[in-house]
Design an enzyme around this catalytic site. Structure first.
Site, PDB file in Angstrom:
ATOM      1  N   HIS A 181       8.900  -9.444  -5.341  1.00  0.00           N
ATOM      2  CA  HIS A 181      10.050  -8.835  -6.032  1.00  0.00           C
ATOM      3  C   HIS A 181      10.982  -9.913  -6.570  1.00  0.00           C
ATOM      4  O   HIS A 181      11.518  -9.812  -7.663  1.00  0.00           O
ATOM      5  CB  HIS A 181      10.821  -7.915  -5.082  1.00  0.00           C
ATOM      6  CG  HIS A 181       9.967  -6.838  -4.478  1.00  0.00           C
ATOM      7  ND1 HIS A 181       9.736  -6.751  -3.132  1.00  0.00           N
ATOM      8  CD2 HIS A 181       9.264  -5.842  -5.038  1.00  0.00           C
ATOM      9  CE1 HIS A 181       8.937  -5.727  -2.883  1.00  0.00           C
ATOM     10  NE2 HIS A 181       8.625  -5.153  -4.029  1.00  0.00           N
ATOM     11  N   HIS A 217      -3.730  -0.256  -2.293  1.00  0.00           N
ATOM     12  CA  HIS A 217      -3.276  -0.271  -0.904  1.00  0.00           C
ATOM     13  C   HIS A 217      -4.400  -0.160   0.113  1.00  0.00           C
ATOM     14  O   HIS A 217      -4.167  -0.317   1.319  1.00  0.00           O
ATOM     15  CB  HIS A 217      -2.246   0.853  -0.693  1.00  0.00           C
ATOM     16  CG  HIS A 217      -1.031   0.676  -1.542  1.00  0.00           C
ATOM     17  ND1 HIS A 217      -0.873   1.306  -2.743  1.00  0.00           N
ATOM     18  CD2 HIS A 217       0.046  -0.116  -1.358  1.00  0.00           C
ATOM     19  CE1 HIS A 217       0.291   0.926  -3.278  1.00  0.00           C
ATOM     20  NE2 HIS A 217       0.851   0.055  -2.464  1.00  0.00           N
ATOM     21  N   LYS A 236       3.649  -5.479   0.747  1.00  0.00           N
ATOM     22  CA  LYS A 236       4.144  -5.033   2.047  1.00  0.00           C
ATOM     23  C   LYS A 236       3.075  -4.254   2.797  1.00  0.00           C
ATOM     24  O   LYS A 236       2.994  -4.316   4.010  1.00  0.00           O
ATOM     25  CB  LYS A 236       5.436  -4.219   1.886  1.00  0.00           C
ATOM     26  CG  LYS A 236       5.387  -3.177   0.812  1.00  0.00           C
ATOM     27  CD  LYS A 236       6.753  -2.908   0.199  1.00  0.00           C
ATOM     28  CE  LYS A 236       6.574  -2.140  -1.105  1.00  0.00           C
ATOM     29  NZ  LYS A 236       7.691  -2.164  -1.979  1.00  0.00           N
ATOM     30  N   HIS A 253      10.222  -8.626  -0.806  1.00  0.00           N
ATOM     31  CA  HIS A 253       9.440  -9.830  -0.495  1.00  0.00           C
ATOM     32  C   HIS A 253       9.423 -10.727  -1.723  1.00  0.00           C
ATOM     33  O   HIS A 253      10.039 -10.415  -2.748  1.00  0.00           O
ATOM     34  CB  HIS A 253       8.047  -9.480   0.035  1.00  0.00           C
ATOM     35  CG  HIS A 253       7.163  -8.723  -0.909  1.00  0.00           C
ATOM     36  ND1 HIS A 253       6.645  -9.285  -2.059  1.00  0.00           N
ATOM     37  CD2 HIS A 253       6.700  -7.456  -0.880  1.00  0.00           C
ATOM     38  CE1 HIS A 253       5.896  -8.396  -2.679  1.00  0.00           C
ATOM     39  NE2 HIS A 253       5.924  -7.265  -1.997  1.00  0.00           N
ATOM     40  N   CYS A 286       1.477   4.430  -4.001  1.00  0.00           N
ATOM     41  CA  CYS A 286       1.621   4.158  -5.440  1.00  0.00           C
ATOM     42  C   CYS A 286       2.423   5.262  -6.112  1.00  0.00           C
ATOM     43  O   CYS A 286       2.867   5.100  -7.239  1.00  0.00           O
ATOM     44  CB  CYS A 286       0.275   4.159  -6.162  1.00  0.00           C
ATOM     45  SG  CYS A 286      -0.841   2.841  -5.748  1.00  0.00           S
ATOM     46  N   CYS A 319      -7.490   3.791  -1.900  1.00  0.00           N
ATOM     47  CA  CYS A 319      -6.671   3.313  -3.017  1.00  0.00           C
ATOM     48  C   CYS A 319      -7.066   1.879  -3.369  1.00  0.00           C
ATOM     49  O   CYS A 319      -7.158   1.032  -2.470  1.00  0.00           O
ATOM     50  CB  CYS A 319      -5.197   3.362  -2.620  1.00  0.00           C
ATOM     51  SG  CYS A 319      -4.139   2.470  -3.780  1.00  0.00           S
ATOM     52  N   CYS A 337      -2.305   8.776  -4.104  1.00  0.00           N
ATOM     53  CA  CYS A 337      -1.859   7.693  -3.212  1.00  0.00           C
ATOM     54  C   CYS A 337      -0.346   7.770  -3.070  1.00  0.00           C
ATOM     55  O   CYS A 337       0.385   7.542  -4.030  1.00  0.00           O
ATOM     56  CB  CYS A 337      -2.241   6.310  -3.748  1.00  0.00           C
ATOM     57  SG  CYS A 337      -1.534   5.022  -2.679  1.00  0.00           S
ATOM     58  N   LYS A 393      -3.241 -10.069  -3.091  1.00  0.00           N
ATOM     59  CA  LYS A 393      -1.909  -9.753  -3.598  1.00  0.00           C
ATOM     60  C   LYS A 393      -0.916  -9.700  -2.437  1.00  0.00           C
ATOM     61  O   LYS A 393      -1.183  -9.045  -1.434  1.00  0.00           O
ATOM     62  CB  LYS A 393      -1.922  -8.389  -4.292  1.00  0.00           C
ATOM     63  CG  LYS A 393      -0.560  -8.023  -4.849  1.00  0.00           C
ATOM     64  CD  LYS A 393      -0.461  -6.583  -5.293  1.00  0.00           C
ATOM     65  CE  LYS A 393       0.961  -6.284  -5.749  1.00  0.00           C
ATOM     66  NZ  LYS A 393       1.266  -4.867  -5.828  1.00  0.00           N
TER      67      LYS A 393
HETATM   68  O1  ME8 Z   1       6.119  -0.202  -8.427  1.00  0.00           O
HETATM   69  N1  ME8 Z   1       3.257 -10.546  -7.256  1.00  0.00           N
HETATM   70  O2  ME8 Z   1       7.996  -0.654  -7.144  1.00  0.00           O
HETATM   71  P1  ME8 Z   1       7.473  -1.816  -6.183  1.00  0.00           P
HETATM   72  C1  ME8 Z   1       4.050 -10.407  -8.314  1.00  0.00           C
HETATM   73  N2  ME8 Z   1       9.177   1.480  -8.015  1.00  0.00           N
HETATM   74  N3  ME8 Z   1       4.934  -9.409  -8.464  1.00  0.00           N
HETATM   75  C2  ME8 Z   1       5.014  -8.517  -7.459  1.00  0.00           C
HETATM   76  C3  ME8 Z   1       4.215  -8.607  -6.311  1.00  0.00           C
HETATM   77  C4  ME8 Z   1       3.299  -9.691  -6.224  1.00  0.00           C
HETATM   78  N4  ME8 Z   1       2.520  -9.884  -5.170  1.00  0.00           N
HETATM   79  N5  ME8 Z   1       4.526  -7.572  -5.503  1.00  0.00           N
HETATM   80  C5  ME8 Z   1       5.496  -6.862  -6.131  1.00  0.00           C
HETATM   81  C6  ME8 Z   1       7.269   0.027  -8.081  1.00  0.00           C
HETATM   82  N6  ME8 Z   1       5.803  -7.430  -7.309  1.00  0.00           N
HETATM   83  C7  ME8 Z   1       8.069   1.087  -8.793  1.00  0.00           C
HETATM   84  C8  ME8 Z   1       8.482   0.557 -10.143  1.00  0.00           C
HETATM   85  S1  ME8 Z   1       9.747   0.795 -12.489  1.00  0.00           S
HETATM   86  C9  ME8 Z   1      10.338   2.044 -13.433  1.00  0.00           C
HETATM   87  C10 ME8 Z   1       9.248   1.528 -10.991  1.00  0.00           C
HETATM   88  C11 ME8 Z   1       6.825  -6.973  -8.255  1.00  0.00           C
HETATM   89  O3  ME8 Z   1       8.541  -2.007  -5.171  1.00  0.00           O
HETATM   90  C12 ME8 Z   1       6.224  -6.720  -9.631  1.00  0.00           C
HETATM   91  O4  ME8 Z   1       7.232  -6.748 -10.590  1.00  0.00           O
HETATM   92  O5  ME8 Z   1       6.105  -1.550  -5.722  1.00  0.00           O
HETATM   93  C13 ME8 Z   1       5.694  -5.318  -9.497  1.00  0.00           C
HETATM   94  O6  ME8 Z   1       5.446  -4.714 -10.755  1.00  0.00           O
HETATM   95  C14 ME8 Z   1       6.859  -4.675  -8.742  1.00  0.00           C
HETATM   96  O7  ME8 Z   1       7.306  -5.717  -7.838  1.00  0.00           O
HETATM   97  C15 ME8 Z   1       6.462  -3.438  -7.970  1.00  0.00           C
HETATM   98  O8  ME8 Z   1       7.516  -3.100  -7.117  1.00  0.00           O
END
Ligand code: ME8
Length: 509
Positions: A20, A146, A298, A17, A128, A143, A125, A295
């Site tokens: 990301h 979430h 998904k 989304h 997370c 959580c 969770c 926030k």
């Molecule tokens: O946490 N606003 O993956 P994830 C801004 N796999 N940035 C956002 C956002 C939002 N509303 N939503 C997501 C994970 N992001 C782990 C990470 S790293 C070794 C492992 C971005 O798919 C932001 O960079 O939940 C956040 O930190 C990341 O997506 C979380 O992605």
């Protein structure tokens, strides 16, 4: 010099989304900017494919975790060219090379005596992939991110002796005040460390979708240990037959949102210390994109699909909008109506008009050739708001050295507006009516072309496609950053269609 920048690797439990896309574009702006400065850049992004978030999503959909991972990882991969991300590699934690390297590093951590077997009880969770402390939970054991109800889980697993890194971590923060930026995030990380570190579980016995512990293959690695190591493992196999670790490690900056601050600011440096590997130079932690004040995520379902946004506004507009509307580092709300408004006022009017009127006047008054002229002192100087073109490049570089992407963009935008004011003040259309004032008109057109060229080069990292077109029209082949006044006249320019054409139908919301 080398410059290594990363994004988090994204979970493949759902499609990408805009959140990301936001982090990825931010990291891409830094990577592109540093390349323009002649640095040897490596920019990494990818997907986090193991562990419970993915295993549970696969179960809900009745497919194997690997099938879900393949499908959604491909969506993330497809997103990269659409948002013009210039990543040098796309890592998948299911890559066998990654798995082997993770096992090697974790074995080292085990051999160095930083692990032990024990029993864990806590609220977990699965979204997370994290245990929550009782104080973090929302009412009803939910959580905080979430908002789902969490189960109390007890299990036998391996632990990482995080508690023994309390002092080394405090020393790290004392010695490197810039380790976590912005400052207030550093304080959050430090408060967490000073609050007392507990050992953390390093493996999960009940899960099969993960990297087996090399010394106890009945257990798979807790997904965060596997995931964090991607930043290190990728360098060993991103280029077949070549190991880039020496060239790029330690990483210059890991970019992420605040949701995963604890893992990166506490677990990650502790893991590297345990493995006796050099630590990254720093993290930059940005805020959340919000939709309707929540926030964008998904699990809450309030997401914008980046593919749809790009279909409507184009990639440049998306890249620009995100960092204009939401100050990098802070939380901020976005909306389709906000996109439309900034597109019209700032891209079409401020920048698009500056470009088209500059090219049109050089075409009309000087047959498409930039005249020789003298630099305008007022335009170059810093009085009247500090937006002088002479210092613009250095100010933008300083800000981007600190990952201040929105502030650097603001500095460029002040220059765009100042150039527009310059046109209004100088009234070249009046000068053109008077042959006696031809030299004055030469100066104005020269300054406009030069100012536009310099600011467009700085904006190239933000909006690569539109600026490429404009720089070509301005007769500029190089993409290196330049000082105001570094190019003389005599260059041919050409008129081009509007860089940001009017939008057709109004956006909802
Ligand atoms: O946490 N606003 O993956 P994830 C801004 N796999 N940035 C956002 C956002 C939002 N509303 N939503 C997501 C994970 N992001 C782990 C990470 S790293 C070794 C492992 C971005 O798919 C932001 O960079 O939940 C956040 O930190 C990341 O997506 C979380 O992605």
């Amino acid at each position: 010099m080398s410059f290594y920048v990363t994004t988090p690797i994204y979970y493949v439990n759902a499609e990408p989304h805009l959140g990301h896309a936001y982090t990825t574009i931010g990291a891409d702006i830094l990577a592109r900017h540093m390349r323009q400065r002649g640095e040897d850049v490596f920019f990494l992004t990818g997907t986090d494919e193991h562990g419970e978030p993915v295993a549970q999503a696969a179960e809900r959909q009745g497919v194997e975790p690997r099938a879900l991972a393949d499908k959604n990882s491909q969506r993330f991969k497809d997103l990269m060219p659409r948002i013009d991300a210039s990543n040098d590699f796309f890592i998948r934690t299911s890559d066998p090379e990654h798995v082997a390297k993770v096992q090697e590093v974790m074995q080292r951590i085990h051999d160095n005596g930083h692990t032990y077997e024990g029993t864990y009880e806590g609220y977990y969770c699965p979204r997370c992939a994290d245990f929550k402390t009782p104080t973090e939970l929302l009412e009803g054991n939910r959580c905080p991110i979430h908002e789902i109800v969490l189960e109390l889980e007890t299990e036998q697993n391996w632990f990482f002796r995080l508690s023994t890194f309390q002092e080394p971590l405090e020393k790290l923060y004392a010695g490197h005040p810039d380790f976590v930026r912005p400052d207030f995030r550093r304080n959050e990380a430090l408060a967490f460390i000073k609050g007392g570190l507990q050992d953390v579980s390093l493996s999960r016995p009940k899960l099969s979708w993960g990297v087996p512990l090399p010394w106890d293959p009945e257990q798979v690695m807790y997904v965060w240990f596997d995931a964090l190591l991607n930043y290190y493992t990728a360098l060993s196999y991103a280029r077949p037959g070549e190991d880039l670790t020496e060239r790029y490690w330690p990483c210059d900056v890991h970019v992420m949102a605040k949701d995963i601050l604890k893992f990166h600011s506490v677990y990650w440096p502790a893991m590297l210390m345990a493995a006796e590997l050099p630590l990254p130079k720093g993290l930059y932690v940005h805020g959340y994109l919000l939709m309707d004040d929540k926030k964008m995520s998904k699990s809450l379902g309030n997401v914008l699909d980046p593919f749809e946004v790009i279909d409507r506004f184009g990639s440049d507009a998306l890249r620009f909008y995100c960092f204009r509307e939401v100050s990098f580092g802070q939380d901020g709300s976005i909306s389709p109506a906000g996109f439309e408004s900034r597109y019209e006022t700032e891209l079409a009017n401020d920048f698009g008009n500056l470009a088209s009127r500059t090219l049109a006047m050089i075409d009309r008054y000087r047959d498409g050739v930039v005249p020789e002229g003298a630099l305008d002192e007022a335009l170059a100087g810093d009085e009247g708001g500090g937006a002088g073109l002479a210092t613009l490049r250095d100010r933008v570089c300083d800000l981007l050295d600190g990952c201040e992407i929105s502030r650097a963009l603001e500095a460029c935008w002040e220059a765009v507006r100042r150039l527009n004011r310059y046109v209004e003040e100088m009234r070249p259309w009046d000068l053109a009516k008077d042959d006696e004032r031809a030299a004055e008109l030469d100066d104005v057109l020269f300054n406009l072309a030069e100012g536009l060229r310099v600011v467009t080069l700085l904006l190239h990292a933000y909006m690569p496609a539109a600026t490429d077109k404009l720089l070509a029209a301005l007769g500029e082949d190089d993409r290196g950053l330049c000082e105001f006044g570094s190019r003389g006249g005599g260059v041919e320019v050409e008129r081009i269609p509007a860089l940001f054409p009017k939008l057709d139908a109004p956006a909802k919301g």
